[in-house]
Design an enzyme around this catalytic site. Structure first.
Site, PDB file in Angstrom:
ATOM      1  N   GLY A 245       3.457  -9.759   4.429  1.00 37.88           N
ATOM      2  CA  GLY A 245       2.295  -9.116   5.043  1.00 37.88           C
ATOM      3  C   GLY A 245       1.055  -9.949   4.829  1.00 37.88           C
ATOM      4  O   GLY A 245       0.351 -10.292   5.765  1.00 37.88           O
ATOM      5  N   PHE A 246       0.773 -10.261   3.569  1.00 39.01           N
ATOM      6  CA  PHE A 246      -0.355 -11.119   3.186  1.00 39.01           C
ATOM      7  C   PHE A 246      -1.696 -10.561   3.653  1.00 39.01           C
ATOM      8  O   PHE A 246      -2.654 -11.311   3.811  1.00 39.01           O
ATOM      9  CB  PHE A 246      -0.164 -12.547   3.713  1.00 39.01           C
ATOM     10  CG  PHE A 246       1.177 -13.128   3.399  1.00 39.01           C
ATOM     11  CD1 PHE A 246       1.681 -13.079   2.113  1.00 39.01           C
ATOM     12  CD2 PHE A 246       1.949 -13.721   4.387  1.00 39.01           C
ATOM     13  CE1 PHE A 246       2.935 -13.606   1.823  1.00 39.01           C
ATOM     14  CE2 PHE A 246       3.197 -14.241   4.102  1.00 39.01           C
ATOM     15  CZ  PHE A 246       3.691 -14.194   2.816  1.00 39.01           C
ATOM     16  N   GLY A 474       8.478  -7.900   0.177  1.00 44.10           N
ATOM     17  CA  GLY A 474       9.078  -9.098  -0.390  1.00 44.10           C
ATOM     18  C   GLY A 474       8.666  -9.312  -1.826  1.00 44.10           C
ATOM     19  O   GLY A 474       9.273 -10.089  -2.546  1.00 44.10           O
ATOM     20  N   ASN A 639       8.041  -6.548 -14.422  1.00 45.94           N
ATOM     21  CA  ASN A 639       9.262  -7.311 -14.195  1.00 45.94           C
ATOM     22  C   ASN A 639       8.911  -8.800 -14.186  1.00 45.94           C
ATOM     23  O   ASN A 639       8.380  -9.316 -13.220  1.00 45.94           O
ATOM     24  CB  ASN A 639       9.886  -6.889 -12.861  1.00 45.94           C
ATOM     25  CG  ASN A 639      11.203  -7.617 -12.591  1.00 45.94           C
ATOM     26  OD1 ASN A 639      11.351  -8.794 -12.910  1.00 45.94           O
ATOM     27  ND2 ASN A 639      12.153  -6.912 -12.003  1.00 45.94           N
ATOM     28  N   LYS A 641      10.533 -11.481 -13.875  1.00 47.01           N
ATOM     29  CA  LYS A 641      11.125 -12.354 -12.855  1.00 47.01           C
ATOM     30  C   LYS A 641      10.358 -12.217 -11.536  1.00 47.01           C
ATOM     31  O   LYS A 641       9.998 -13.220 -10.901  1.00 47.01           O
ATOM     32  CB  LYS A 641      12.590 -11.966 -12.648  1.00 47.01           C
ATOM     33  CG  LYS A 641      13.326 -12.905 -11.713  1.00 47.01           C
ATOM     34  CD  LYS A 641      14.722 -12.386 -11.382  1.00 47.01           C
ATOM     35  CE  LYS A 641      15.742 -12.943 -12.347  1.00 47.01           C
ATOM     36  NZ  LYS A 641      17.121 -12.570 -11.960  1.00 47.01           N
ATOM     37  N   GLN A 646       5.894 -13.988  -7.757  1.00 48.56           N
ATOM     38  CA  GLN A 646       4.604 -13.781  -7.112  1.00 48.56           C
ATOM     39  C   GLN A 646       3.639 -14.903  -7.490  1.00 48.56           C
ATOM     40  O   GLN A 646       2.927 -15.438  -6.647  1.00 48.56           O
ATOM     41  CB  GLN A 646       3.997 -12.437  -7.543  1.00 48.56           C
ATOM     42  CG  GLN A 646       4.684 -11.241  -6.917  1.00 48.56           C
ATOM     43  CD  GLN A 646       4.427 -11.183  -5.426  1.00 48.56           C
ATOM     44  OE1 GLN A 646       3.322 -10.921  -4.988  1.00 48.56           O
ATOM     45  NE2 GLN A 646       5.434 -11.466  -4.639  1.00 48.56           N
ATOM     46  N   VAL A 711      -0.348  -8.997  -9.967  1.00 46.43           N
ATOM     47  CA  VAL A 711      -0.044 -10.428  -9.937  1.00 46.43           C
ATOM     48  C   VAL A 711       0.093 -10.957  -8.514  1.00 46.43           C
ATOM     49  O   VAL A 711       0.416 -12.122  -8.314  1.00 46.43           O
ATOM     50  CB  VAL A 711       1.274 -10.726 -10.695  1.00 46.43           C
ATOM     51  CG1 VAL A 711       1.090 -10.497 -12.180  1.00 46.43           C
ATOM     52  CG2 VAL A 711       2.427  -9.898 -10.157  1.00 46.43           C
ATOM     53  N   GLY A 712      -0.167 -10.128  -7.527  1.00 42.58           N
ATOM     54  CA  GLY A 712       0.128 -10.518  -6.145  1.00 42.58           C
ATOM     55  C   GLY A 712      -0.694 -11.667  -5.625  1.00 42.58           C
ATOM     56  O   GLY A 712      -0.204 -12.472  -4.841  1.00 42.58           O
ATOM     57  N   GLU A 713      -1.933 -11.733  -6.000  1.00 45.85           N
ATOM     58  CA  GLU A 713      -2.809 -12.701  -5.349  1.00 45.85           C
ATOM     59  C   GLU A 713      -3.376 -13.761  -6.266  1.00 45.85           C
ATOM     60  O   GLU A 713      -3.816 -14.822  -5.820  1.00 45.85           O
ATOM     61  CB  GLU A 713      -3.956 -11.950  -4.647  1.00 45.85           C
ATOM     62  CG  GLU A 713      -3.433 -11.155  -3.466  1.00 45.85           C
ATOM     63  CD  GLU A 713      -4.380 -10.060  -3.007  1.00 45.85           C
ATOM     64  OE1 GLU A 713      -5.134 -10.309  -2.075  1.00 45.85           O
ATOM     65  OE2 GLU A 713      -4.343  -8.947  -3.577  1.00 45.85           O
TER      66      GLU A 713
END
Ligand SMILES: Cc1cc2nc3c(=O)[nH]c(=O)nc-3n(C[C@H](O)[C@H](O)[C@H](O)COP(=O)(O)OP(=O)(O)OC[C@H]3O[C@@H](n4cnc5c(N)ncnc54)[C@H](O)[C@@H]3O)c2cc1C
Lengths: 748, 340
Positions: A245-246, A474, A639, A641, A646, A711-713
């Site tokens: 998506g981003f 994802g 998690n 991993k 990410q 931690v996504g970005e």
């Protein structure tokens, strides 16, 4: 990969485990269905015609030719497009944009839909769209940010960053004994998730069913309902998986509205999937910026001022300004701190939120300017940053809810081998004679929480079901959230069924802003806790239970049993409690959001430090990033991993930003001339080597109950600057534009 | 959809008979099908060559020349040990192009015939200088904006004096690869000198071409490490006898609408001791007459540097094994497996 986390302090037995993603096998075997895998009976295929000019008017469309093509069933143009209840120029939700849905014949940017063709097959619709062969009356497009007329961004609301000013800016400039005044440019970038935008729309009376990838199910339902004047409950969205998506799949786009309209008009399901080329138009992008940074230091190398002015492009008809200057807030201890946003209107699609909007582009400029300042101070870039380390949030003085940035710096530097780096540039060569350089950057990302709800059902057999309309794009939400859910009931994760990705479920909130795990996870935890509370009440009131009478004590759940907190001798299996009560399911609900008081009280950020090594051919100037080490502190890692994935993905985006991504506009038509993956480069495997991620231990008692940041970005933040700085260190050239190209180094 | 015929002849005669105005030969389809999808070309008939007999061999002919059938795959050719041993820079060039998947599907004839990649190809009235001007020619166009020939394979082929064997309605003929490509004009949009209806049967390398095997390199500068077209490239090879260059070949890629072989530079090198000065002079000569378009002066400089480096690398000798990143400036890094 090294892991500095002390796993013993984790709550529950599932959180903190590097579980493999639960949907992995479904994805690699093709069992996972993405939107475009749905082809209902009787479906019509929709293909829209993108404008090939950026400004002007459509003067003709050969509707007859398209209609005459075998298999074409309908042609939608501004002349016959059915009425749409919602005003496309209004914004139905807080995070909405004005959209183009054939409201008239004006062209506001290249790639805008100017007609849509429906056909019995995709091929028929595609050819019909070609046969429409639009002609235009073309006005000179405004696509050059450097020639545009800047204006001050009026703050307020999504896409209109407020900016900030702390301390006496003029005094900060005057107090400087050394200063830098530099302007960095960043290029327009397009999200280009692997899965292009797609929708399958079907009406049943005034009920609307949508298969559509969305990062925000509930909000999207509300937006779609408002366009079609139906109650929000009448909209169902199925979005089990997103192929990325981003930020581009958070808000409804014009083409989707047209597909829904077409389905209503024809009484048949309609399927639309954008082509890769169409991903460069109505689906948002990261707007280009020109950022001027003025930094000053005193005798002691303490920053007297950070003055960050960002000019960003937006469309001619809506506002989304890359909030780049905001990246200078919250990070370095400067006596005075100012972030200003200016905008310029171009004939382009409206930009939008793209992975780390503002932070990525703003930190690219800030971290390079910091490097230039360190150079002026004659200091090592890391030492200079440590010198200006902020113990409280600069400007506001608020305490950080937690800040393990110093550990990130030190552990990252150690791992990278930063010590011994020569101060001067162009000092290092490898065994093949390639210029070698090391650079670094700091990463900072806020920890927002949105609002989410969840439901937990404990079944008589001791297994559980958790439900929330969370989104797996994802990143692994289906796995990490299940881990949190299982821990809230003290169950092994394999005993927990987790349902997400459907709008009939409790509102899972928005998968954006790196706040999804914290928010949806918080709601799941609350729902599980609600079940435990009820179970405790049942057991305490039941004379047959070993927990009878423990009414004032609190309970904890472990391994499928309920324990009196602090007294392990008193416990009972869930299943026993439930079966005595008749065996019915026990349902709990919960929600999560951040109390405004906490938000006001603490500065909350994830932090990180990124170290880069590049090699540059001294004559041919081709660049390769050979090592990247990122050390990140982001609260509790649910998690490791998935978190590493990410963060690694973020580092790769950093390479992409620093060296590759750039959309080019044709000055005559305004079209993007490299709108495909042959022309719009992202890194390939051979560009990605020597990546390492460390997660630094961090306990945060304030950010939320579970101590989760996000931690996504953050992985992209800091990385771009680190690479730019490494290129300087290798070559001695400051290239103040991204992406950095061979020709920039050749001409330097 | 847009209808077209699809025919699959099983002999060359049948193939030639199947030709009609508006038809196209189909090799691996990696270029042609893309262009059909974007609408840049719209053949009325596709003549699939895949069933033609006798076009998949790599053979050494009686006169010592090497003949490559038109349908030989790009990967197959580059990985043929005898071929790669005799013509290492050709193998290196092929392996530096596109991706593994594309090279597996692509045929050698399709490669030499691939279309230039004009960014402005599909748009009305666009500025030919829009976008990445690094992809525009600086030689052979008299300063007019034109796309370069994008093929890596063709660059060493031209250096080695390869020819294409062609059959058409009027019989067979040979054309040097050096004369195969042309700059399209408003009157004649062809990017090659083939007449419509002519079919490539094979490529042939002359007997003397294998004589360069010991000093033979292809170098390709690009703006990502792999899977990118060249910004500039060069094929350089030489025969060194008694420490002197007995004969040299130098051809530049991605600078002109066709591979740019520079006889003057080759002549200059003949008889010289290999070394930086003479290579620099040759590289200088190679760019003689270059003209920047749209501000891409840097490209002339880069091409010169590329030529110089390629000569250097060739003089140093062909490496014993194919580098992990073929033709890359980072090709010396052997520690990791090739990702390309
Ligand atoms: C994403 C991408 C990246 C690429 N990168 C590179 C690169 O870096 N370097 C590079 O060199 N190439 C690159 N290519 C191009 C690639 O090499 C060509 O697509 C391929 O070689 C074409 O071979 P083919 O057999 O598939 O040709 P086709 O697509 O089948 O045909 C191409 C053309 O040749 C004609 N043709 C085919 N066979 C014959 C014949 N026997 N006689 C006469 N005409 C014939 C066709 O009619 C057509 O016009 C890239 C391609 C793609 C898609």
């Amino acid at each position: 990969m090294p892991d500095t986390l002390d796993r013993t302090i984790r709550f529950g037995s599932n959180s903190g485990q590097p579980m493999t993603r639960r949907d992995g096998i479904a994805k690699v075997t093709g069992a996972a269905t993405f939107t475009a895998d749905n082809t209902p009976d009787n479906v019509l295929h929709a293909v829209y015609v993108p404008a090939t000019i950026a400004r002007g008017r459509v003067t003709s469309l050969d509707v007859a030719a398209a209609e005459a093509h075998p298999g074409v069933t309908h042609v939608l143009t501004p002349a016959n497009r059915p009425h749409l209840h919602g005003d496309p120029e209004a914004k139905p939700t807080m995070f909405s944009f004005r959209i183009e849905v054939l409201q008239d014949d004006t062209v506001r940017y290249a790639g805008q839909p100017v007609a849509m063709v429906l056909g019995e097959t995709l091929e028929a619709a595609t050819e019909g769209a070609r046969l429409l062969a639009p002609t235009y009356e073309m006005a000179p497009p405004r696509v050059d940010l450097d020639r545009a007329e800047p204006y001050d961004v009026e703050p307020g609301g999504f896409g209109r960053p407020t900016g900030a000013s702390h301390g006496d800016i003029d005094a900060g400039h005057r107090a400087a004994v050394k200063s830098v005044d530099v302007t960095y440019s960043t290029a327009p970038q397009y999200h280009n998730a692997m899965e292009t935008h797609a929708i399958v729309a079907a009406w049943d009376g005034d009920k609307l069913h949508l298969d559509v990838p969305t990062q925000a199910l509930s909000m999207s339902c509300a937006a779609y309902a408002s366009f079609f004047d139906i109650p929000v409950e009448n909209v169902t969205i199925n979005s089990p998986y997103l192929g990325g998506g981003f930020g581009s799949k958070a808000v409804p786009i014009g083409p989707n509205i047209l597909a829904i309209l077409a389905a209503r008009m024809t009484g048949r399901p309609v399927k639309l999937m954008l082509t890769r080329q169409q991903m460069f138009g109505p689906t948002g992008h990261r707007g280009a910026t020109r950022q001027r940074l003025r930094l000053g230091i005193d005798e002691d190398a303490s920053l007297t001022v950070i003055d960050h002015d960002s000019l960003s492009e937006t469309s001619s008809f809506d506002d989304f300004h890359e909030p780049a200057a905001g990246a200078s807030q919250g990070l370095y201890a400067a006596g005075a701190l100012r972030s200003v946003h200016r905008g310029a209107r171009l004939d382009i699609g409206t930009p939008g939120a793209m992975r780390a909007p503002g932070e990525a582009s703003g930190s690219a400029a800030l971290e390079c300017a910091m490097d230039e300042m360190a150079e002026a101070a004659g200091m090592d870039p890391l030492e200079f940053r440590l010198k200006n380390y902020a113990e409280t949030e600069p400007g506001t003085g608020r305490p950080y809810s937690s800040k393990a940035l110093r550990d990130c710096y030190l552990q990252g530097a150690e791992r990278f081998g930063w010590a011994g780096r020569p101060l001067a540039p162009r000092q290092m060569r490898d065994e093949n004679g390639l210029l070698t350089g090391w650079g670094m950057g700091t990463a900072l990302f806020p920890c927002p929480m949105f609002m989410a709800e969840a439901r937990a059902t404990l079944r008589a057999d001791g297994s559980a079901l958790f439900e929330t309309s969370a989104v797996d794009m994802g990143q692994g939400a289906l796995t990490a959230l299940a881990q949190i859910a299982a821990d809230s009931l003290g169950l092994p994760v394999d005993n927990v069924e987790f349902r997400a990705g459907h709008s009939s479920l409790p509102d899972g909130g928005v998968a954006g802003g790196s706040g999804h795990t914290a928010t949806a996870g918080g709601a799941l935890h609350a729902a599980g806790s609600d079940v435990i509370r009820q179970l405790g009440e049942m057991a305490a009131a039941d004379p047959a239970s070993p927990l009878h009478g423990a009414g004032n004590a609190s309970f904890v759940a472990r391994h499928g049993r309920l324990y009196v907190d602090g007294d392990d001798s008193r416990s009972e299996p869930f299943a026993d409690i439930l079966s005595r009560a008749g065996g019915a399911d026990l349902v709990g609900s919960g929600s999560a959001s951040r109390p405004p008081e906490t938000a006001a009280q603490y500065a909350m950020y994830s932090h990180g430090a990124v170290f880069a090594e590049v090699k540059v051919d001294p004559d041919l100037c081709q660049v390769q990033v050979t090592r990247l080490v990122g050390a990140f502190a982001a609260g509790r890692i649910i998690n490791p991993k998935l978190a590493d994935s990410q963060l690694l993905g973020g580092l790769i985006w950093g390479i992409s930003f620093a060296l590759h991504e750039e959309a080019h506009h044709d000055p005559v038509t305004g079209r993007i001339v490299n709108a495909d993956f042959a022309g719009y480069h992202v890194p390939v495997n051979a560009d990605v080597r020597g990546l390492e991620v460390l997660t630094v231990h961090e306990d945060d008692p304030h950010v939320n109950l579970l101590g989760i940041k996000g931690v996504g970005e953050i992985g992209i933040v800091g990385t771009v600057g680190a690479i730019g700085n490494a290129i300087w260190h290798a070559t001695g050239h400051r290239i103040r534009r991204f992406p950095i190209r061979i020709e920039d180094l050749l001409k330097a | 959809m847009r209808p077209f015929d699809f025919v699959r002849p099983t002999s060359v005669d049948e193939a030639l008979a199947a030709w009609e105005d508006g038809a196209a030969w189909l090799g691996g389809g990696t270029n042609l099908v893309d262009l059909m999808k974007t609408g840049a070309v719209a053949p009325t008939r596709l003549i699939d060559l895949s069933r033609l007999p006798g076009m998949r061999g790599i053979e050494v002919l009686a006169d010592g020349s090497t003949r490559i059938g038109a349908l030989v795959g790009n990967s197959e050719l580059a990985n043929d040990p005898d071929f790669a041993g005799n013509f290492p820079m050709v193998a290196e060039a092929i392996l530096s192009g596109a991706s593994g998947q594309i090279r597996n599907a692509a045929t050698v004839a399709g490669n030499v015939m691939q279309h230039p990649r004009e960014a402005w190809f599909h748009g009305p009235a666009s500025d030919p200088l829009a976008g990445d001007t690094g992809k525009l020619a600086v030689l052979g166009t008299d300063g007019a904006p034109a796309a370069v020939n994008p093929s890596d394979f063709c660059v060493p082929l031209v250096a080695l004096g390869a020819v294409v064997e062609i059959v058409g309605p009027d019989g067979t003929r040979d054309i040097p690869v050096a004369d195969l490509h042309r700059m399209p004009t408003a009157d004649d949009p062809r990017h090659t000198t083939l007449t419509p209806g002519e079919l490539i049967l094979a490529l042939r390398l002359p007997p003397e071409a294998a004589g360069f095997a010991a000093h033979s390199r292809y170098l390709k500068v690009r703006d990502r490490t792999s899977f990118a077209f060249a910004l500039t490239s060069a094929a350089a090879c030489m025969r060194i006898e008694d420490g002197k260059i007995a004969e040299a070949r130098l051809t530049l890629g991605a600078v002109a609408p066709r591979p740019w072989r520079v006889a003057e530079a080759e002549d200059l090198l003949k008889g010289q001791t290999p070394g930086p000065e003479v290579f620099a002079t040759a590289a200088e000569l190679a760019l003689d007459g270059a003209r920047a378009v749209g501000g891409n002066d840097w490209k002339i400089d880069l091409a010169r540097r590329t030529a110089l480096r390629a000569l250097d690398m060739a003089a140093a000798g062909t490496p014993a094994e194919m580098p992990a990143l073929p033709a890359s400036v980072f090709g010396t890094q052997r520690k990791e497996p090739a990702h390309a």
